[in-house]
Design an enzyme around this catalytic site. Structure first.
Site, PDB file in Angstrom:
ATOM      1  N   HIS A  52      -1.304  -0.938   4.772  1.00  0.00           N
ATOM      2  CA  HIS A  52      -0.843  -1.048   3.395  1.00  0.00           C
ATOM      3  C   HIS A  52      -1.782  -1.935   2.579  1.00  0.00           C
ATOM      4  CE1 HIS A  52       1.922  -3.082   0.388  1.00  0.00           C
ATOM      5  NE2 HIS A  52       2.043  -1.813   0.054  1.00  0.00           N
ATOM      6  N   GLU A  55      -4.896   0.011   1.675  1.00  0.00           N
ATOM      7  CA  GLU A  55      -4.595   0.923   0.560  1.00  0.00           C
ATOM      8  C   GLU A  55      -4.662   0.180  -0.767  1.00  0.00           C
ATOM      9  OE1 GLU A  55      -1.153   1.773  -2.053  1.00  0.00           O
ATOM     10  OE2 GLU A  55      -0.415   1.990   0.004  1.00  0.00           O
ATOM     11  N   HIS A  56      -4.020  -0.987  -0.854  1.00  0.00           N
ATOM     12  CA  HIS A  56      -4.061  -1.775  -2.084  1.00  0.00           C
ATOM     13  C   HIS A  56      -5.498  -2.134  -2.467  1.00  0.00           C
ATOM     14  CE1 HIS A  56       0.085  -3.381  -3.295  1.00  0.00           C
ATOM     15  NE2 HIS A  56       0.326  -2.429  -2.404  1.00  0.00           N
ATOM     16  N   GLU A 132       5.670  -8.191  -3.355  1.00  0.00           N
ATOM     17  CA  GLU A 132       6.275  -6.921  -2.981  1.00  0.00           C
ATOM     18  C   GLU A 132       7.226  -7.112  -1.794  1.00  0.00           C
ATOM     19  OE1 GLU A 132       4.896  -2.359  -1.729  1.00  0.00           O
ATOM     20  OE2 GLU A 132       3.380  -3.887  -2.146  1.00  0.00           O
TER      21      GLU A 132
END
Length: 427
Positions: A52, A55-56, A132
């Site tokens: 993740h 991806e960011h 998040e």
């Protein structure tokens, strides 16, 4: 290229990139999706959230353009560009006019082949991802499903760990970790590129040549989970108890999936479902209640969720089990099965009326190692489901001893006491 079913084509470019194309007459829009066949299951132990995080970071600029320039370029095309990370793949997607496909592919190619991964961006994005995670932890529904995953798949297995990571694991991710994951998994042979809409198969395959070269990576190697049972609890100062239970089922390629979808639709898949009608409309116990399915390359789950006042928790749990027992003991009426099949078929067809819907279907199937089948074949498989087949799967999978439970509420002690008749707990 190979026509895998009428009107849908697949092939590979010289770099090993898998390409799937489904033209749609009358559309100027083209939905583009790029799947990396690696997700949270590839996170190293102690570095949960790495896929993740990568991806960011791909959106933080490349060796050719800054993040601001990339944002300007995609905005000028009138499109959007986003991404998501799941347990088994990372997914980049956009939708643009067919005159802008080449430009959109250039941007997408840049993101996944030449990221900058600057130290200052790492520090900033770590803070963003931490927020998040905090946001997810503030949402009791997110928390209860995280706990359910840890119970069902074990928090030692990658499927039982949160894809976004935990604060402690994300704090340990360094630049070397990002680069290592990127070099292992971001290579053409580990990707699937999908286009649906106003696009020609031959022309798009030619445009896919932007992904070129002979870069190699590591094929993913996964260990299937061993499903668990029991109860996981978390205390939060909230007014409701959020309850989830899950039953292990079948993997993404299993033929039983179509019957399981009908079973899920009958049980809690919509407002006419048994759980919604019984718990909300008839008994007035809940505002939210539903069931859902999820499939992975080597596992699957059907889960049930409800939120209620703490004092109503025993009634809610009993009502859920009443509906489960009913499906296992007696085949549902033929009319109820036919209604569920119509609901699933119509929702499926509506999704196909949109280039993005088609693109997501084809890419997800291909990323999980399956060959897409035609929409007509999907509809036939739904129509072939019988009441007896639904009952058989209810008997096979919806068994009390196979259930994993999770709950979030103001008192773990009181929740244990309320659920002691349904799951083995120490009160």
């Amino acid at each position: 290229m190979t026509e895998i079913y009428p009107g849908c084509f697949s092939g590979k470019n010289p770099a090993g990139l898998s390409v799937v194309i489904e033209p749609m007459k009358g559309f100027r829009a083209v939905a583009l999706g790029l799947w990396i066949r690696a997700g949270g299951r590839e996170d190293p132990p102690g570095k949960e959230g790495l896929a993740h995080f990568v991806e960011h970071m791909t959106f933080k600029g490349t060796t050719k353009h800054s993040a601001w320039e990339i944002a300007q370029n995609i905005d000028e095309l009138g499109g959007h560009l986003n991404a998501a990370t799941t347990p088994e793949y990372t997914f980049f997607y956009t939708e643009v006019l067919n005159t802008h496909v080449a430009a959109a592919l250039e941007i997408m190619h840049e993101l996944v082949t030449m990221p900058k991964f600057a130290p200052e961006d790492l520090a900033r994005e770590r803070v963003v991802i931490a927020e998040e995670i905090r946001s997810a932890e503030d949402d009791p529904e997110d928390v209860v499903f995280r706990l359910l995953g840890e119970t069902l798949w074990s928090d030692q297995h990658p499927l039982g760990k949160p894809v976004i990571g935990r604060l402690e694991s994300v704090s340990k991710i360094a630049l070397d970790d990002l680069w290592d994951f990127f070099h292992r998994h971001y290579y053409p042979g580990g990707m699937v590129l999908v286009a649906c809409g106003g696009v020609s198969p031959e022309a798009f395959l030619e445009l896919s040549m932007v992904f070129s070269g002979n870069k190699k990576g590591n094929e993913v190697s996964r260990t299937p989970p061993s499903p668990g049972a029991g109860l996981a609890l978390a205390e939060k100062e909230i007014q409701q108890v959020h309850l989830a239970l899950g039953f292990p089922t079948v993997h993404a390629a299993a033929p039983e999936r179509y019957t399981l979808e009908v079973l899920n639709s009958i049980l809690g898949g919509g407002v006419s479902s048994r759980l919604f009608q019984r718990l909300r409309e008839e008994m007035g116990l809940v505002y939210a209640v539903f069931s859902a399915t999820a499939y992975f390359s080597d596992a699957g789950v059907i889960s049930i969720y409800a939120a209620c006042e703490e004092r109503k928790l025993p009634q809610v749990a009993e009502a859920i089990w009443t509906e489960i027992r009913s499906l296992a003991q007696t085949p549902p009426p033929k009319e109820e099965v036919e209604r569920a099949v119509r609901r699933l078929s119509n929702a499926f067809l509506l999704n196909l009326d949109d280039p993005s819907g088609r693109m997501v279907r084809l890419g997800t199937v291909a990323a999980l190692g399956r060959t897409p089948i035609s929409p007509d074949e999907v509809l036939k498989k739904f129509s072939a489901v019988t009441p007896e087949a639904v009952q058989e799967l209810a008997q096979k999978f919806l068994q009390p001893e196979k259930a994993a439970w999770a709950a979030v509420g103001p008192s773990a002690r009181r929740i244990r006491r309320a659920l002691k008749s349904f799951v083995e707990v120490e009160v």
